[in-house]
Design a protein around this motif. Structure first.
Motif, PDB file in Angstrom:
ATOM      1  N   THR A 115       0.844  -1.190   0.000  1.00 23.31           N
ATOM      2  CA  THR A 115       0.000   0.000   0.000  1.00 23.31           C
ATOM      3  C   THR A 115       0.881   1.242   0.000  1.00 23.31           C
ATOM      4  OG1 THR A 115      -0.160   0.388   2.388  1.00 23.31           O
ATOM      5  CG2 THR A 115      -1.674  -1.227   1.446  1.00 23.31           C
ATOM      6  N   HIS A 116       0.321   2.344  -0.486  1.00 22.48           N
ATOM      7  CA  HIS A 116       0.930   3.665  -0.344  1.00 22.48           C
ATOM      8  C   HIS A 116       0.009   4.470   0.570  1.00 22.48           C
ATOM      9  CE1 HIS A 116       3.722   2.656  -3.480  1.00 22.48           C
ATOM     10  NE2 HIS A 116       2.745   2.464  -4.343  1.00 22.48           N
ATOM     11  N   PRO A 117       0.398   4.691   1.808  1.00 24.85           N
ATOM     12  CA  PRO A 117      -0.508   5.349   2.758  1.00 24.85           C
ATOM     13  C   PRO A 117      -0.834   6.797   2.415  1.00 24.85           C
ATOM     14  CG  PRO A 117       1.671   5.053   3.716  1.00 24.85           C
ATOM     15  CD  PRO A 117       1.662   4.276   2.443  1.00 24.85           C
ATOM     16  N   ARG A 118      -0.005   7.417   1.571  1.00 26.99           N
ATOM     17  CA  ARG A 118      -0.209   8.840   1.298  1.00 26.99           C
ATOM     18  C   ARG A 118      -0.449   9.162  -0.169  1.00 26.99           C
ATOM     19  NH1 ARG A 118       3.588   8.198   5.222  1.00 26.99           N
ATOM     20  NH2 ARG A 118       5.320   8.053   3.752  1.00 26.99           N
ATOM     21  N   PRO A 169       7.028 -15.815 -18.791  1.00 26.33           N
ATOM     22  CA  PRO A 169       8.207 -16.509 -18.239  1.00 26.33           C
ATOM     23  C   PRO A 169       9.498 -16.235 -19.006  1.00 26.33           C
ATOM     24  CG  PRO A 169       6.866 -18.039 -19.494  1.00 26.33           C
ATOM     25  CD  PRO A 169       6.122 -16.738 -19.493  1.00 26.33           C
ATOM     26  N   TYR A 170       9.404 -15.480 -20.109  1.00 28.04           N
ATOM     27  CA  TYR A 170      10.581 -15.282 -20.957  1.00 28.04           C
ATOM     28  C   TYR A 170      10.983 -13.821 -21.123  1.00 28.04           C
ATOM     29  CZ  TYR A 170       9.067 -19.985 -22.206  1.00 28.04           C
ATOM     30  OH  TYR A 170       8.656 -21.297 -22.151  1.00 28.04           O
ATOM     31  N   GLN A 171      10.014 -12.890 -21.024  1.00 30.16           N
ATOM     32  CA  GLN A 171      10.296 -11.491 -21.318  1.00 30.16           C
ATOM     33  C   GLN A 171      10.106 -10.613 -20.083  1.00 30.16           C
ATOM     34  OE1 GLN A 171      11.472 -10.386 -24.246  1.00 30.16           O
ATOM     35  NE2 GLN A 171      11.414 -12.476 -25.057  1.00 30.16           N
ATOM     36  N   PRO A 172      10.996  -9.646 -19.871  1.00 30.79           N
ATOM     37  CA  PRO A 172      10.811  -8.697 -18.766  1.00 30.79           C
ATOM     38  C   PRO A 172       9.708  -7.691 -19.100  1.00 30.79           C
ATOM     39  CG  PRO A 172      12.740  -8.091 -20.037  1.00 30.79           C
ATOM     40  CD  PRO A 172      12.247  -9.394 -20.616  1.00 30.79           C
ATOM     41  N   ALA A 173       9.361  -6.881 -18.122  1.00 32.38           N
ATOM     42  CA  ALA A 173       8.376  -5.816 -18.311  1.00 32.38           C
ATOM     43  C   ALA A 173       8.872  -4.563 -17.606  1.00 32.38           C
ATOM     44  CB  ALA A 173       7.014  -6.232 -17.769  1.00 32.38           C
ATOM     45  N   VAL A 174       8.370  -3.411 -18.067  1.00 30.13           N
ATOM     46  CA  VAL A 174       8.752  -2.129 -17.487  1.00 30.13           C
ATOM     47  C   VAL A 174       7.511  -1.251 -17.381  1.00 30.13           C
ATOM     48  CG1 VAL A 174      10.213  -0.068 -17.686  1.00 30.13           C
ATOM     49  CG2 VAL A 174      11.025  -2.256 -18.580  1.00 30.13           C
ATOM     50  N   ALA A 175       7.393  -0.517 -16.274  1.00 26.37           N
ATOM     51  CA  ALA A 175       6.288   0.423 -16.098  1.00 26.37           C
ATOM     52  C   ALA A 175       6.793   1.688 -15.434  1.00 26.37           C
ATOM     53  CB  ALA A 175       5.171  -0.201 -15.265  1.00 26.37           C
ATOM     54  N   ILE A 176       6.057   2.778 -15.653  1.00 28.14           N
ATOM     55  CA  ILE A 176       6.285   4.034 -14.961  1.00 28.14           C
ATOM     56  C   ILE A 176       5.060   4.331 -14.106  1.00 28.14           C
ATOM     57  CG2 ILE A 176       6.436   6.547 -15.240  1.00 28.14           C
ATOM     58  CD1 ILE A 176       9.083   5.387 -15.732  1.00 28.14           C
ATOM     59  N   ALA A 177       5.288   4.679 -12.848  1.00 28.02           N
ATOM     60  CA  ALA A 177       4.191   5.008 -11.941  1.00 28.02           C
ATOM     61  C   ALA A 177       4.324   6.454 -11.481  1.00 28.02           C
ATOM     62  CB  ALA A 177       4.198   4.084 -10.728  1.00 28.02           C
ATOM     63  N   ALA A 178       3.215   7.191 -11.529  1.00 26.63           N
ATOM     64  CA  ALA A 178       3.147   8.536 -10.964  1.00 26.63           C
ATOM     65  C   ALA A 178       2.315   8.462  -9.698  1.00 26.63           C
ATOM     66  CB  ALA A 178       2.528   9.505 -11.958  1.00 26.63           C
ATOM     67  N   LEU A 179       2.746   9.167  -8.644  1.00 27.50           N
ATOM     68  CA  LEU A 179       2.083   9.081  -7.340  1.00 27.50           C
ATOM     69  C   LEU A 179       1.774  10.480  -6.813  1.00 27.50           C
ATOM     70  CD1 LEU A 179       4.798   6.785  -7.070  1.00 27.50           C
ATOM     71  CD2 LEU A 179       2.884   5.889  -5.739  1.00 27.50           C
ATOM     72  N   SER A 180       0.632  10.601  -6.146  1.00 27.46           N
ATOM     73  CA  SER A 180       0.123  11.909  -5.750  1.00 27.46           C
ATOM     74  C   SER A 180       0.620  12.355  -4.379  1.00 27.46           C
ATOM     75  CB  SER A 180      -1.408  11.898  -5.757  1.00 27.46           C
ATOM     76  OG  SER A 180      -1.890  10.957  -4.797  1.00 27.46           O
ATOM     77  N   SER A 181       1.901  12.140  -4.115  1.00 30.19           N
ATOM     78  CA  SER A 181       2.529  12.624  -2.890  1.00 30.19           C
ATOM     79  C   SER A 181       4.014  12.763  -3.140  1.00 30.19           C
ATOM     80  CB  SER A 181       2.289  11.660  -1.722  1.00 30.19           C
ATOM     81  OG  SER A 181       3.052  12.040  -0.585  1.00 30.19           O
ATOM     82  N   PRO A 184       5.197   9.143  -0.982  1.00 33.14           N
ATOM     83  CA  PRO A 184       4.004   8.289  -0.879  1.00 33.14           C
ATOM     84  C   PRO A 184       4.092   7.201   0.173  1.00 33.14           C
ATOM     85  CG  PRO A 184       5.251   7.780  -2.869  1.00 33.14           C
ATOM     86  CD  PRO A 184       5.843   9.027  -2.299  1.00 33.14           C
ATOM     87  N   GLY A 185       5.309   6.764   0.504  1.00 29.32           N
ATOM     88  CA  GLY A 185       5.463   5.644   1.426  1.00 29.32           C
ATOM     89  C   GLY A 185       5.072   4.346   0.763  1.00 29.32           C
ATOM     90  N   ALA A 186       5.615   3.250   1.248  1.00 28.04           N
ATOM     91  CA  ALA A 186       5.267   1.919   0.735  1.00 28.04           C
ATOM     92  C   ALA A 186       5.317   0.928   1.887  1.00 28.04           C
ATOM     93  CB  ALA A 186       6.232   1.486  -0.373  1.00 28.04           C
ATOM     94  N   ILE A 187       4.215   0.227   2.096  1.00 29.14           N
ATOM     95  CA  ILE A 187       4.150  -0.817   3.119  1.00 29.14           C
ATOM     96  C   ILE A 187       3.910  -2.140   2.408  1.00 29.14           C
ATOM     97  CG2 ILE A 187       2.988  -1.648   5.198  1.00 29.14           C
ATOM     98  CD1 ILE A 187       2.011   1.254   5.635  1.00 29.14           C
ATOM     99  N   THR A 188       4.959  -2.942   2.263  1.00 33.69           N
ATOM    100  CA  THR A 188       4.823  -4.254   1.641  1.00 33.69           C
ATOM    101  C   THR A 188       4.261  -5.212   2.694  1.00 33.69           C
ATOM    102  OG1 THR A 188       6.716  -3.768   0.225  1.00 33.69           O
ATOM    103  CG2 THR A 188       6.021  -6.071   0.368  1.00 33.69           C
ATOM    104  N   ILE A 189       3.127  -5.814   2.381  1.00 29.73           N
ATOM    105  CA  ILE A 189       2.353  -6.535   3.395  1.00 29.73           C
ATOM    106  C   ILE A 189       3.158  -7.665   4.038  1.00 29.73           C
ATOM    107  CG2 ILE A 189       0.203  -7.747   3.881  1.00 29.73           C
ATOM    108  CD1 ILE A 189      -0.033  -4.761   2.954  1.00 29.73           C
ATOM    109  N   ALA A 190       3.755  -8.540   3.223  1.00 31.89           N
ATOM    110  CA  ALA A 190       4.500  -9.676   3.776  1.00 31.89           C
ATOM    111  C   ALA A 190       5.682  -9.202   4.624  1.00 31.89           C
ATOM    112  CB  ALA A 190       4.975 -10.584   2.648  1.00 31.89           C
ATOM    113  N   ASN A 191       6.399  -8.187   4.121  1.00 31.79           N
ATOM    114  CA  ASN A 191       7.544  -7.660   4.875  1.00 31.79           C
ATOM    115  C   ASN A 191       7.119  -7.137   6.235  1.00 31.79           C
ATOM    116  OD1 ASN A 191       8.295  -7.834   2.117  1.00 31.79           O
ATOM    117  ND2 ASN A 191       9.965  -6.398   2.446  1.00 31.79           N
ATOM    118  N   ALA A 192       6.017  -6.371   6.244  1.00 32.29           N
ATOM    119  CA  ALA A 192       5.564  -5.749   7.486  1.00 32.29           C
ATOM    120  C   ALA A 192       5.107  -6.796   8.503  1.00 32.29           C
ATOM    121  CB  ALA A 192       4.430  -4.772   7.188  1.00 32.29           C
TER     122      ALA A 192
END
Length: 229
Positions: A115-118, A169-181, A184-192
């Protein structure tokens, strides 16, 4: 029965409350042209102190991030690498309420549920294919998901758990994300849950996830790596 004037006042009060809540729930609007972050300041605030604008220059608004270059995903256990451009790395973003990230996915790599809390996030696929989705809050916990191809765009609402997965399973992927803060912070559920320091009690996690304590022990013993650069 309420009079028309009292009904109007109640409606006005509700609108003002909503506007006030929205103002509190997002990054504050700037009160000047810019507020370049003074990261050397000893003052602690909710954000960064502005340095003297007379000392600002073009480099405060520039970062040679080379976002067109592929990132290494081999060292990531989840097969992704996130390059985040926020106010901590680009001082000129301070108070402007935005940030940016490039996300590289190995074949079968993912950006795990987090999640991004902000911030709300809008994701654009630059290369490859991604299976993405977010889950609504209790009680419904409804999954909204989609398979995205090059050029497709998807929005993840603020604070909701979401993910991206490269099904190829064979090709990589790339994305760009824009965030409204700007941060933004990031809370990875399993890590937390399983990588907290100190660890969360076995009893709490075993009951919460409906598993036995041995499973909790095994999960807590894993190396919960961060995929953010």
């Amino acid at each position: 029965m309420a009079s028309p004037s009292s009904s109007y006042l109640l409606l006005l009060a509700a609108i003002l409350a909503l506007v006030s809540w929205q103002a509190i729930a997002s990054d504050p609007s700037p009160l000047q042209d810019f507020c370049v972050a003074d990261k050397d300041s000893k003052v602690l605030v909710n954000g960064f102190v502005c340095k003297d604008p007379k000392g600002a220059n073009a480099d405060d608004f520039f970062m040679a991030a080379k976002l067109d270059m592929p990132r290494d995903t081999k060292l990531s256990k989840v097969g992704s690498n996130i390059t985040l451009i926020n106010a901590m790395r680009l001082p000129g973003l301070n108070t402007l309420g935005i940030s940016l990230a490039r996300i590289d996915y190995a074949p079968l790599g993912e950006n795990p549920p987090h999640t991004h809390p902000r911030a709300t996030e809008i994701l654009t696929v630059l290369e490859g294919t991604l299976y993405v989705g977010f889950v609504t809050s209790n009680q419904d916990n409804k999954l909204f998901s989609k398979v995205l191809n090059k050029g497709d765009v998807f929005v993840f609402p603020k604070g909701l758990i979401h993910f991206q997965f490269n099904p190829n399973p064979y090709q990589p992927a790339v994305a760009i994300a824009a965030l409204s803060s700007q941060n933004p912070g990031a809370i990875t559920i399993a890590n937390a849950m399983f990588g907290s320091k100190p660890p969360i009690s076995h009893e709490v996690l075993a009951k919460a996830f409906q598993v036995d304590k041995k499973t909790v022990d095994w999960l807590q013993a894993q190396f919960w790596a961060d995929n953010h650069n």
